[in-house]
Design a protein around this motif. Structure first.
Motif, PDB file in Angstrom:
ATOM      1  N   MET A 156      -5.745  -4.246  -1.331  1.00 16.40           N
ATOM      2  CA  MET A 156      -6.237  -3.629  -2.558  1.00 16.40           C
ATOM      3  C   MET A 156      -5.699  -4.202  -3.859  1.00 16.40           C
ATOM      4  O   MET A 156      -6.350  -4.075  -4.880  1.00 16.40           O
ATOM      5  N   VAL A 157      -4.496  -4.736  -3.831  1.00 15.93           N
ATOM      6  CA  VAL A 157      -3.823  -5.014  -5.106  1.00 15.93           C
ATOM      7  C   VAL A 157      -3.818  -6.505  -5.419  1.00 15.93           C
ATOM      8  O   VAL A 157      -3.638  -7.331  -4.527  1.00 15.93           O
ATOM      9  N   LEU A 288      14.917   2.479   2.588  1.00 14.32           N
ATOM     10  CA  LEU A 288      15.704   1.730   1.618  1.00 14.32           C
ATOM     11  C   LEU A 288      16.287   2.746   0.646  1.00 14.32           C
ATOM     12  O   LEU A 288      15.551   3.532   0.052  1.00 14.32           O
ATOM     13  N   PHE A 316     -11.358   4.014   6.077  1.00  8.86           N
ATOM     14  CA  PHE A 316     -11.328   3.933   4.618  1.00  8.86           C
ATOM     15  C   PHE A 316     -12.367   4.893   4.034  1.00  8.86           C
ATOM     16  O   PHE A 316     -12.152   5.529   2.994  1.00  8.86           O
ATOM     17  N   LEU A 320     -11.792   7.822   1.184  1.00 12.61           N
ATOM     18  CA  LEU A 320     -12.503   7.874  -0.094  1.00 12.61           C
ATOM     19  C   LEU A 320     -13.277   9.182  -0.220  1.00 12.61           C
ATOM     20  O   LEU A 320     -13.448   9.715  -1.314  1.00 12.61           O
ATOM     21  N   LEU A 326      -5.984  10.482   0.773  1.00 10.35           N
ATOM     22  CA  LEU A 326      -5.556   9.154   0.317  1.00 10.35           C
ATOM     23  C   LEU A 326      -4.326   9.279  -0.575  1.00 10.35           C
ATOM     24  O   LEU A 326      -3.364   8.517  -0.443  1.00 10.35           O
ATOM     25  N   GLN A 327      -4.327  10.269  -1.470  1.00  9.28           N
ATOM     26  CA  GLN A 327      -3.173  10.442  -2.358  1.00  9.28           C
ATOM     27  C   GLN A 327      -1.921  10.793  -1.552  1.00  9.28           C
ATOM     28  O   GLN A 327      -0.832  10.269  -1.813  1.00  9.28           O
ATOM     29  N   LEU A 330      -0.582   7.755   0.049  1.00  5.64           N
ATOM     30  CA  LEU A 330       0.101   6.887  -0.917  1.00  5.64           C
ATOM     31  C   LEU A 330       1.445   7.464  -1.339  1.00  5.64           C
ATOM     32  O   LEU A 330       2.380   6.727  -1.633  1.00  5.64           O
ATOM     33  N   ARG A 334       4.884   3.483   1.170  1.00  4.88           N
ATOM     34  CA  ARG A 334       4.701   2.365   0.253  1.00  4.88           C
ATOM     35  C   ARG A 334       3.391   1.653   0.620  1.00  4.88           C
ATOM     36  O   ARG A 334       2.971   1.677   1.782  1.00  4.88           O
ATOM     37  N   LEU A 335       2.803   0.993  -0.350  1.00  3.45           N
ATOM     38  CA  LEU A 335       1.509   0.339  -0.104  1.00  3.45           C
ATOM     39  C   LEU A 335       1.608  -0.699   1.015  1.00  3.45           C
ATOM     40  O   LEU A 335       0.675  -0.891   1.777  1.00  3.45           O
TER      41      LEU A 335
ATOM     42  N   ASN B 171      -7.829  -0.594  -9.759  1.00  3.61           N
ATOM     43  CA  ASN B 171      -9.164  -1.031  -9.342  1.00  3.61           C
ATOM     44  C   ASN B 171      -9.986   0.208  -9.006  1.00  3.61           C
ATOM     45  O   ASN B 171      -9.539   1.323  -9.246  1.00  3.61           O
ATOM     46  N   TYR B 173     -10.596   1.774  -6.418  1.00  5.31           N
ATOM     47  CA  TYR B 173     -10.123   2.686  -5.375  1.00  5.31           C
ATOM     48  C   TYR B 173      -8.760   3.297  -5.707  1.00  5.31           C
ATOM     49  O   TYR B 173      -8.566   4.493  -5.568  1.00  5.31           O
ATOM     50  N   ILE B 174      -7.803   2.469  -6.070  1.00  4.86           N
ATOM     51  CA  ILE B 174      -6.462   2.985  -6.336  1.00  4.86           C
ATOM     52  C   ILE B 174      -5.847   2.279  -7.546  1.00  4.86           C
ATOM     53  O   ILE B 174      -6.309   1.225  -7.963  1.00  4.86           O
ATOM     54  N   SER B 176      -2.137   0.868  -8.707  1.00  2.00           N
ATOM     55  CA  SER B 176      -0.796   0.535  -8.225  1.00  2.00           C
ATOM     56  C   SER B 176       0.151   0.429  -9.420  1.00  2.00           C
ATOM     57  O   SER B 176      -0.150  -0.257 -10.388  1.00  2.00           O
ATOM     58  N   THR B 193       5.221  12.360  -9.747  1.00  2.00           N
ATOM     59  CA  THR B 193       5.285  12.056  -8.317  1.00  2.00           C
ATOM     60  C   THR B 193       6.382  11.018  -8.097  1.00  2.00           C
ATOM     61  O   THR B 193       6.431   9.999  -8.806  1.00  2.00           O
ATOM     62  N   HIS B 196       8.220   5.222  -4.760  1.00  2.00           N
ATOM     63  CA  HIS B 196       8.939   4.680  -3.607  1.00  2.00           C
ATOM     64  C   HIS B 196       9.910   3.600  -4.080  1.00  2.00           C
ATOM     65  O   HIS B 196       9.568   2.786  -4.944  1.00  2.00           O
ATOM     66  N   TYR B 197      11.086   3.589  -3.461  1.00  2.00           N
ATOM     67  CA  TYR B 197      12.047   2.544  -3.806  1.00  2.00           C
ATOM     68  C   TYR B 197      11.750   1.303  -2.974  1.00  2.00           C
ATOM     69  O   TYR B 197      11.697   1.358  -1.741  1.00  2.00           O
ATOM     70  N   TYR B 203      10.570   0.062  -8.185  1.00  2.00           N
ATOM     71  CA  TYR B 203       9.926   1.271  -7.657  1.00  2.00           C
ATOM     72  C   TYR B 203       8.419   1.074  -7.685  1.00  2.00           C
ATOM     73  O   TYR B 203       7.889   0.383  -8.567  1.00  2.00           O
ATOM     74  N   LEU B 205       4.327   2.931  -6.658  1.00  2.00           N
ATOM     75  CA  LEU B 205       3.527   4.095  -6.249  1.00  2.00           C
ATOM     76  C   LEU B 205       2.057   3.747  -6.391  1.00  2.00           C
ATOM     77  O   LEU B 205       1.658   3.054  -7.331  1.00  2.00           O
ATOM     78  N   GLY B 206       1.260   4.251  -5.465  1.00  2.00           N
ATOM     79  CA  GLY B 206      -0.191   4.159  -5.601  1.00  2.00           C
ATOM     80  C   GLY B 206      -0.725   5.520  -6.005  1.00  2.00           C
ATOM     81  O   GLY B 206      -0.271   6.544  -5.509  1.00  2.00           O
ATOM     82  N   LEU B 207      -1.661   5.526  -6.915  1.00  2.00           N
ATOM     83  CA  LEU B 207      -2.277   6.784  -7.351  1.00  2.00           C
ATOM     84  C   LEU B 207      -3.789   6.664  -7.228  1.00  2.00           C
ATOM     85  O   LEU B 207      -4.358   5.584  -7.438  1.00  2.00           O
ATOM     86  N   THR B 208      -4.436   7.764  -6.901  1.00  2.00           N
ATOM     87  CA  THR B 208      -5.897   7.775  -6.875  1.00  2.00           C
ATOM     88  C   THR B 208      -6.401   8.486  -8.126  1.00  2.00           C
ATOM     89  O   THR B 208      -5.668   9.232  -8.778  1.00  2.00           O
TER      90      THR B 208
END
Lengths: 345, 236
Positions: A156-157, A288, A316, A320, A326-327, A330, A334-335, B171, B173-174, B176, B193, B196-197, B203, B205-208
């Motif tokens: 995604m990223v 971690l 997926f 959606l 999905l939230q 997340l 971690r992604l 994007n 969908y999410i 980052s 929220t 994540h470390y 740090y 995090l993903g958000l929708t």
């Protein structure tokens, strides 16, 4: 008729004969030239381990008579595990325009496979062959694929994300996201810095308690075999320690494991990484923890995360359609911990 | 501005002149000595702030040493502090004009008590900015290529170096979010929220559901759980 005209007609006749012979010859020598085509074969690097492998033709197909009479003892299609070059037991299911190759058991994770086709196992409904052949009429096709995973981050990223390419080949209902299984219940870290007591400098001492979840201990599969703890900052490893051969296969397995270090940094932040491996040395779970730079003599960190979706797989499309899931996915992971694979239908 | 005092827990609202704007419930976390509220915006250089409570206040605790406004360099701004007739509101009137694009802190000490001698559980800081660009701040928000956002002078920042860099990638969908902190930061949140470390002071995090133009609020806390940084970033 003049001599010139006769010569002209002779040449024309020869040309017609040559073309006709060529066409007829082609028909007999290589009858498949006018046959069906393979439209698509599973060729992804990210196939789900319980997915069939699919060969998609451009017309309806069926087993050839020789296979139809004994569909479990066919020859001509083999699935090879490339890591040890051994065949995998498979069954074949013609289904409309598709031939499904179904492994008898789940495929291995992170493994390269190759589907090899060496004979006409299926044919079109009119009896014509559907697999490409060479000049000698033999079939010799191979289609590689893998059971690696993408991370959700890779999917995604960033500008090189894979989502567009994956969606070109698979629908959102064929793209699966898996939350990692979790084995660690709670982590408690105490980091005591150096101090001067009665004129004497004391050493820094660090203790890490790792409390495991019940299913990590009372699991007859004996998943956890090794626990490794690394104290580091960036790429610099200060110290590490591990517990080996745990084989937590019985109820006697301990729930709490503790590690101690001395002389970890006092004047800078550092990280403590906890890694759990199985007996194949595959990473099962990891955490971690940051020990921040602190003016206090003692820093304590207690980490107890809730993982409601641990071990669960979603399409997926499902995520959606239910953004709340999905939230949650997340927020819990971690992604790069969320693994993505595709499945054939 | 309105503050509700009920036993030890206060529910507060900011009020723009006569308009009452509810904000959020005060945290009842005794481990945090100072509660810092999200940055607010005003276009009024002589903004009069009204803080309203649900219970009458003890008059002698309503004084300029307990309720005051300071600028980002902790310099006091001259104000008049009065108690309303019903003793439920404090009115803070500046004697000078606030400067554009500067962040000020309206500070309410926990020495303010009700008539029943109930104290605020903690000191409260209401940061506000006057005529801030884009309603947020002049260098806040991310850009498309995810460059370092830096720290502005107009965020709610106690430790300006606590968060060094924030990158927001959105994007369809999410979204980052990646934040790089200083070594003193223990935890970071994005829109409340936990992030994540990732190691090495990073740090994520993903958000929708984040839309273009939305604001992501990054907060950083030290190992005592004290908030040391807060800043809004606009999603481009």
């Amino acid at each position: 008729m003049s001599e010139k005209k006769l010569e002209y007609h002779s040449q024309k006749l020869i040309t017609v004969v040559v073309v006709t012979v060529f066409i007829l010859g082609s028909f007999f020598i290589s009858p498949n030239l006018a046959s069906a085509n393979i439209e698509k074969v599973t060729d992804t690097d990210y196939l789900k381990v319980d997915s069939p492998i699919v060969i998609q033709f451009d017309q309806l197909i069926r087993f050839r008579a020789s296979v139809a009479s004994s569909p479990t003892t066919f020859t001509g299609i083999t699935l090879i595990d490339q890591s040890n070059n051994t065949p995998v037991t498979i069954s074949l299911v013609p289904s409309g325009t598709m031939l499904k190759v179904i492994p008898a058991t789940n495929l291995n994770r992170n493994t390269d496979y190759e589907l090899r086709i060496t004979d006409h196992v299926v044919e079109a409904l009119d009896g014509s062959i559907v697999l490409p052949t060479n000049r000698s009429g033999n079939v010799n096709e191979s289609f590689p694929f893998s059971t690696e995973s993408l991370s959700f981050k890779e999917l995604m990223v960033g500008s090189n994300n894979k989502i567009k390419r994956l969606v070109d080949d698979y629908t959102l209902r064929q793209i699966y996201l898996k939350a990692p299984e979790r084995y660690i219940n709670q982590l408690d870290v105490i980091h005591k810095r150096r101090e001067v007591v009665q004129g004497q400098a004391t050493e820094s001492v660090t203790n890490i308690d790792i409390s495991l979840k019940d299913h990590a201990i009372y699991n007859t599969n004996g998943d956890i075999n090794r626990i490794e703890v690394i104290a580091k900052a960036g790429n610099t490893v200060f110290q590490k320690d591990e517990l080996l051969n745990l084989n937590l296969t019985s109820n006697s397995g301990a729930k709490l494991y503790d590690f101690s270090f001395t002389q970890l940094p006092d004047t800078r932040a550092f990280d403590i990484e906890i890694l759990l491996y199985d007996d194949q040395d595959e990473l099962l779970d990891s955490r971690l923890i940051k020990i921040p730079l602190d003016t206090n003599t003692i820093t304590t960190v207690k980490q107890k995360d809730r993982f409601k979706l641990a071990g669960r797989t979603f399409t997926f499309y499902d995520l959606l359609a239910k953004p709340k899931d999905l939230q949650t996915l997340l927020e819990e992971n971690r992604l790069n911990e969320i693994k993505v694979q595709v499945g054939e239908r | 501005m309105r503050i509700t005092l009920k036993q030890l827990f206060f529910i507060m609202f900011l009020v723009l002149l006569v308009t009452h704007v509810p904000i959020q419930t005060l945290q009842a976390n005794n481990s945090i000595e100072t509660d810092i509220w999200p940055l607010k915006h005003t276009n009024d250089n002589q903004k009069v702030w009204t803080i309203e409570f649900s219970s009458p206040l003890k008059a002698k605790t309503v004084k300029s040493s307990n309720i005051f406004i300071e600028d980002e360099l902790y310099r006091l701004i001259l104000t008049d502090v009065e108690l309303s007739a019903d003793k439920k509101s404090i009115i803070v009137t500046p004697k000078v004009s606030f400067e554009d694009n500067k962040v000020y802190n309206l500070v309410i000490s926990n020495e303010v008590t009700s008539e029943k001698n109930e104290k605020l559980p903690q000191k409260i800081i209401f940061p506000f900015i006057v005529n801030g660009l884009d309603g947020i701040g002049d260098d806040q928000g991310n850009n498309d290529n995810g460059n370092d956002q830096g720290n502005s002078d107009n965020g709610d920042i106690l430790d300006r170096t606590a968060i060094k860099n924030v990158v927001i990638n959105r994007n369809e969908y999410i979204t980052s979010i990646t934040a790089t902190s200083s070594e003193t930061v223990a935890t970071v949140t994005a829109n409340d929220t936990d992030m994540h470390y990732e190691g090495n002071n990073v740090y994520s995090l993903g958000l929708t559901g984040v839309e273009k133009g939305d604001t992501i609020t990054i907060r950083a806390y030290n190992s005592d759980g004290k908030r040391i940084f807060m800043k809004d970033y606009k999603v481009n």
